[in-house]
Design a protein around this motif. Structure first.
Motif, PDB file in Angstrom:
ATOM      1  N   TYR A  57       0.630  -1.175   0.195  1.00  0.00           N
ATOM      2  CA  TYR A  57       0.054   0.063  -0.137  1.00  0.00           C
ATOM      3  C   TYR A  57       0.569   1.456  -0.405  1.00  0.00           C
ATOM      4  N   ALA A  58       1.922   1.326   1.051  1.00  0.00           N
ATOM      5  CA  ALA A  58       2.871   1.786   0.305  1.00  0.00           C
ATOM      6  C   ALA A  58       3.172   3.073  -1.261  1.00  0.00           C
ATOM      7  N   VAL A  59       3.420   1.644  -1.256  1.00  0.00           N
ATOM      8  CA  VAL A  59       4.226   1.808  -3.046  1.00  0.00           C
ATOM      9  C   VAL A  59       2.654   2.128  -3.903  1.00  0.00           C
ATOM     10  N   PHE A  60       2.042   1.647  -3.889  1.00  0.00           N
ATOM     11  CA  PHE A  60       0.255   2.140  -4.230  1.00  0.00           C
ATOM     12  C   PHE A  60      -0.239   3.562  -4.506  1.00  0.00           C
ATOM     13  N   LEU A  61      -0.032   3.622  -3.009  1.00  0.00           N
ATOM     14  CA  LEU A  61       0.240   5.096  -2.888  1.00  0.00           C
ATOM     15  C   LEU A  61       1.067   5.979  -2.964  1.00  0.00           C
ATOM     16  N   ARG A  62       2.139   5.960  -3.620  1.00  0.00           N
ATOM     17  CA  ARG A  62       3.657   6.782  -3.890  1.00  0.00           C
ATOM     18  C   ARG A  62       3.317   6.902  -5.316  1.00  0.00           C
ATOM     19  N   LYS A  63       2.997   5.671  -6.571  1.00  0.00           N
ATOM     20  CA  LYS A  63       2.741   4.968  -7.862  1.00  0.00           C
ATOM     21  C   LYS A  63       1.871   5.853  -8.751  1.00  0.00           C
ATOM     22  N   TYR A  64       0.607   5.982  -7.863  1.00  0.00           N
ATOM     23  CA  TYR A  64      -0.815   6.997  -7.867  1.00  0.00           C
ATOM     24  C   TYR A  64      -1.093   7.996  -7.987  1.00  0.00           C
ATOM     25  N   PHE A  65      -0.095   7.751  -6.569  1.00  0.00           N
ATOM     26  CA  PHE A  65      -1.094   9.138  -5.626  1.00  0.00           C
ATOM     27  C   PHE A  65       0.159  10.091  -4.942  1.00  0.00           C
ATOM     28  N   LYS A  66       0.977   9.878  -5.707  1.00  0.00           N
ATOM     29  CA  LYS A  66       2.595  10.892  -5.081  1.00  0.00           C
ATOM     30  C   LYS A  66       2.517  11.478  -4.083  1.00  0.00           C
ATOM     31  N   LEU A  67       1.552  10.871  -2.828  1.00  0.00           N
ATOM     32  CA  LEU A  67       1.437  10.915  -1.636  1.00  0.00           C
ATOM     33  C   LEU A  67       3.462  10.718  -1.292  1.00  0.00           C
ATOM     34  N   ASP A  68       3.950  11.619  -0.451  1.00  0.00           N
ATOM     35  CA  ASP A  68       4.983  11.369   0.592  1.00  0.00           C
ATOM     36  C   ASP A  68       4.401  10.113   1.756  1.00  0.00           C
ATOM     37  N   VAL A  69       4.990   8.869   1.945  1.00  0.00           N
ATOM     38  CA  VAL A  69       4.661   7.630   2.264  1.00  0.00           C
ATOM     39  C   VAL A  69       5.749   6.866   3.021  1.00  0.00           C
ATOM     40  N   THR A  70       5.324   6.966   3.858  1.00  0.00           N
ATOM     41  CA  THR A  70       6.385   5.458   5.437  1.00  0.00           C
ATOM     42  C   THR A  70       5.899   4.403   5.256  1.00  0.00           C
ATOM     43  N   LEU A  71       7.291   3.594   5.214  1.00  0.00           N
ATOM     44  CA  LEU A  71       6.236   2.689   5.567  1.00  0.00           C
ATOM     45  C   LEU A  71       7.681   1.902   6.735  1.00  0.00           C
ATOM     46  N   LEU A  72       6.336   1.545   8.275  1.00  0.00           N
ATOM     47  CA  LEU A  72       6.880   0.890   9.564  1.00  0.00           C
ATOM     48  C   LEU A  72       6.476  -0.296   9.526  1.00  0.00           C
ATOM     49  N   ASP A  73       7.353  -1.158   9.605  1.00  0.00           N
ATOM     50  CA  ASP A  73       7.438  -2.544  10.947  1.00  0.00           C
ATOM     51  C   ASP A  73       8.159  -2.781  10.794  1.00  0.00           C
ATOM     52  N   TYR A  74       8.202  -4.257  12.342  1.00  0.00           N
ATOM     53  CA  TYR A  74       9.325  -4.738  12.834  1.00  0.00           C
ATOM     54  C   TYR A  74       9.954  -5.664  12.041  1.00  0.00           C
ATOM     55  N   PHE A  75       9.538  -6.200  11.133  1.00  0.00           N
ATOM     56  CA  PHE A  75      10.424  -7.037   9.774  1.00  0.00           C
ATOM     57  C   PHE A  75      10.244  -5.989   8.383  1.00  0.00           C
ATOM     58  N   ILE A  76      11.572  -5.940   8.641  1.00  0.00           N
ATOM     59  CA  ILE A  76      12.033  -5.186   6.716  1.00  0.00           C
ATOM     60  C   ILE A  76      13.115  -6.219   6.162  1.00  0.00           C
ATOM     61  N   HIS A  77      12.726  -6.645   4.682  1.00  0.00           N
ATOM     62  CA  HIS A  77      13.563  -7.110   4.424  1.00  0.00           C
ATOM     63  C   HIS A  77      14.592  -6.757   3.032  1.00  0.00           C
ATOM     64  N   PRO A  78      15.181  -5.543   3.299  1.00  0.00           N
ATOM     65  CA  PRO A  78      15.328  -4.126   2.416  1.00  0.00           C
ATOM     66  C   PRO A  78      15.130  -4.733   0.770  1.00  0.00           C
ATOM     67  N   PRO A  79      15.959  -6.128   0.297  1.00  0.00           N
ATOM     68  CA  PRO A  79      16.230  -6.819  -0.672  1.00  0.00           C
ATOM     69  C   PRO A  79      14.661  -6.626  -1.320  1.00  0.00           C
ATOM     70  N   VAL A  80      13.545  -7.267  -0.406  1.00  0.00           N
ATOM     71  CA  VAL A  80      12.164  -7.236  -1.453  1.00  0.00           C
ATOM     72  C   VAL A  80      11.757  -6.029  -1.432  1.00  0.00           C
ATOM     73  N   THR A  81      11.752  -5.191  -0.310  1.00  0.00           N
ATOM     74  CA  THR A  81      10.378  -4.431  -0.084  1.00  0.00           C
ATOM     75  C   THR A  81      11.870  -2.981  -1.684  1.00  0.00           C
ATOM     76  N   ASP A  82      13.504  -3.138  -1.838  1.00  0.00           N
ATOM     77  CA  ASP A  82      13.723  -2.935  -2.966  1.00  0.00           C
ATOM     78  C   ASP A  82      12.880  -2.889  -4.641  1.00  0.00           C
ATOM     79  N   ASP A  83      13.272  -4.676  -4.579  1.00  0.00           N
ATOM     80  CA  ASP A  83      12.500  -4.995  -5.452  1.00  0.00           C
ATOM     81  C   ASP A  83      11.448  -4.459  -6.104  1.00  0.00           C
ATOM     82  N   LEU A  84      10.942  -4.959  -5.084  1.00  0.00           N
ATOM     83  CA  LEU A  84       8.904  -4.420  -5.367  1.00  0.00           C
ATOM     84  C   LEU A  84       8.795  -3.084  -5.856  1.00  0.00           C
ATOM     85  N   LEU A  85       9.446  -2.190  -5.352  1.00  0.00           N
ATOM     86  CA  LEU A  85      10.076  -0.769  -5.665  1.00  0.00           C
ATOM     87  C   LEU A  85      10.354  -0.312  -7.524  1.00  0.00           C
TER      88      LEU A  85
END
Length: 250
Positions: A57-85
């Motif tokens: 949803y962070a990506v969705f909001l940035r991609k289609y609405f150009k919002l200034d978006v933050t993702l917060l979770d206590y487990f982040i695996h950067p390669p997965v998020t980077d690949d999604l971006l």
């Protein structure tokens, strides 16, 4: 009572077992109409997705609405998020990513919209986790929460064929009236508190289930889809989700 029904090891195992985590998020992504309406009506500029790794949803909001978006979770695996971006034609810096415990993170009162999709049902104390959401809201900001409705037929499938997963969820909190009352106690004005979606079924790791279970699930899914196509309606018995929208007054 331990508030959290899962731990970090659970989510590490959950996400590392998943395949195909990166995909092009479509413009008609789930809840897109509701989010677009809120963004247009409330003039949303900033948003935070809580407990949302990999950050759909962070990506969705940035991609289609150009919002200034933050993702917060206590487990982040950067390669997965980077690949999604990258898959969605975004760059690593296009969303802010914070790996932190929601209950210890000190950033408060910054966002026009706070959303979580499938988070609050993993906590025993529903009031406490909603309060944490509210603390991130600016005055005048909007809270948007969705969660599965395991009191529906879908929940029966979870309980019957995936008991371990079912027990990681707080079934008691899956009640729009209860969630609305908690939001009101936090001083919010409730805009929506309802069952969402005509019908759906899912099972985690479905391919690993016995053939008979998969066939039964598919037959039930087809029957439910046909019924709700002919007579479309949202209901406690069939709707797969619950949706809450509330506003923090100025």
């Amino acid at each position: 009572m331990v508030n959290l029904l899962t731990d970090r090891d659970f989510w590490v195992n959950y996400w590392t077992s998943k395949k195909g985590l990166s995909f092009r998020i479509p413009e008609n992504y789930l809840f897109h109409k509701e989010l677009e309406e809120i963004i247009d009506r409330e003039k949303i500029k900033t948003a935070i997705e809580l407990g949302g790794f990999p950050g759909y949803y962070a990506v969705f909001l940035r991609k289609y609405f150009k919002l200034d978006v933050t993702l917060l979770d206590y487990f982040i695996h950067p390669p997965v998020t980077d690949d999604l971006l990258e898959t969605n034609a975004l760059q690593a810096g296009d969303i802010h990513v914070i790996e932190a415990d929601l209950f210890n993170h000190q950033e408060r009162g910054k966002y026009d919209m706070v959303l979580s999709c499938g988070l609050i049902e993993h906590f025993n104390d529903t009031g406490d986790i909603i309060k944490k959401h509210v603390e991130f809201l600016k005055p005048g900001g909007t809270l948007f929460i969705t969660l599965p409705n395991f009191r529906a037929l879908n929940g029966w499938f979870q309980r019957k064929f995936d008991r371990e997963n079912y027990e990681k969820h707080n079934i008691h909190c899956m009640d729009p009236e209860l969630l609305a009352s908690i939001c009101k106690q936090e001083g919010l004005t409730v805009k929506e508190a309802r069952y969402f979606g005509h019908f759906s079924l899912w099972l985690e790791q479905e391919k690993e289930k016995p053939v008979a279970v998969r066939l039964f699930k598919k037959a039930t899914w087809i029957a439910g889809k046909v019924l709700t196509k002919i007579i479309p309606f949202n209901s406690k018995a069939l709707s797969p989700y619950i949706l809450i929208e509330a506003k923090k007054e100025l």
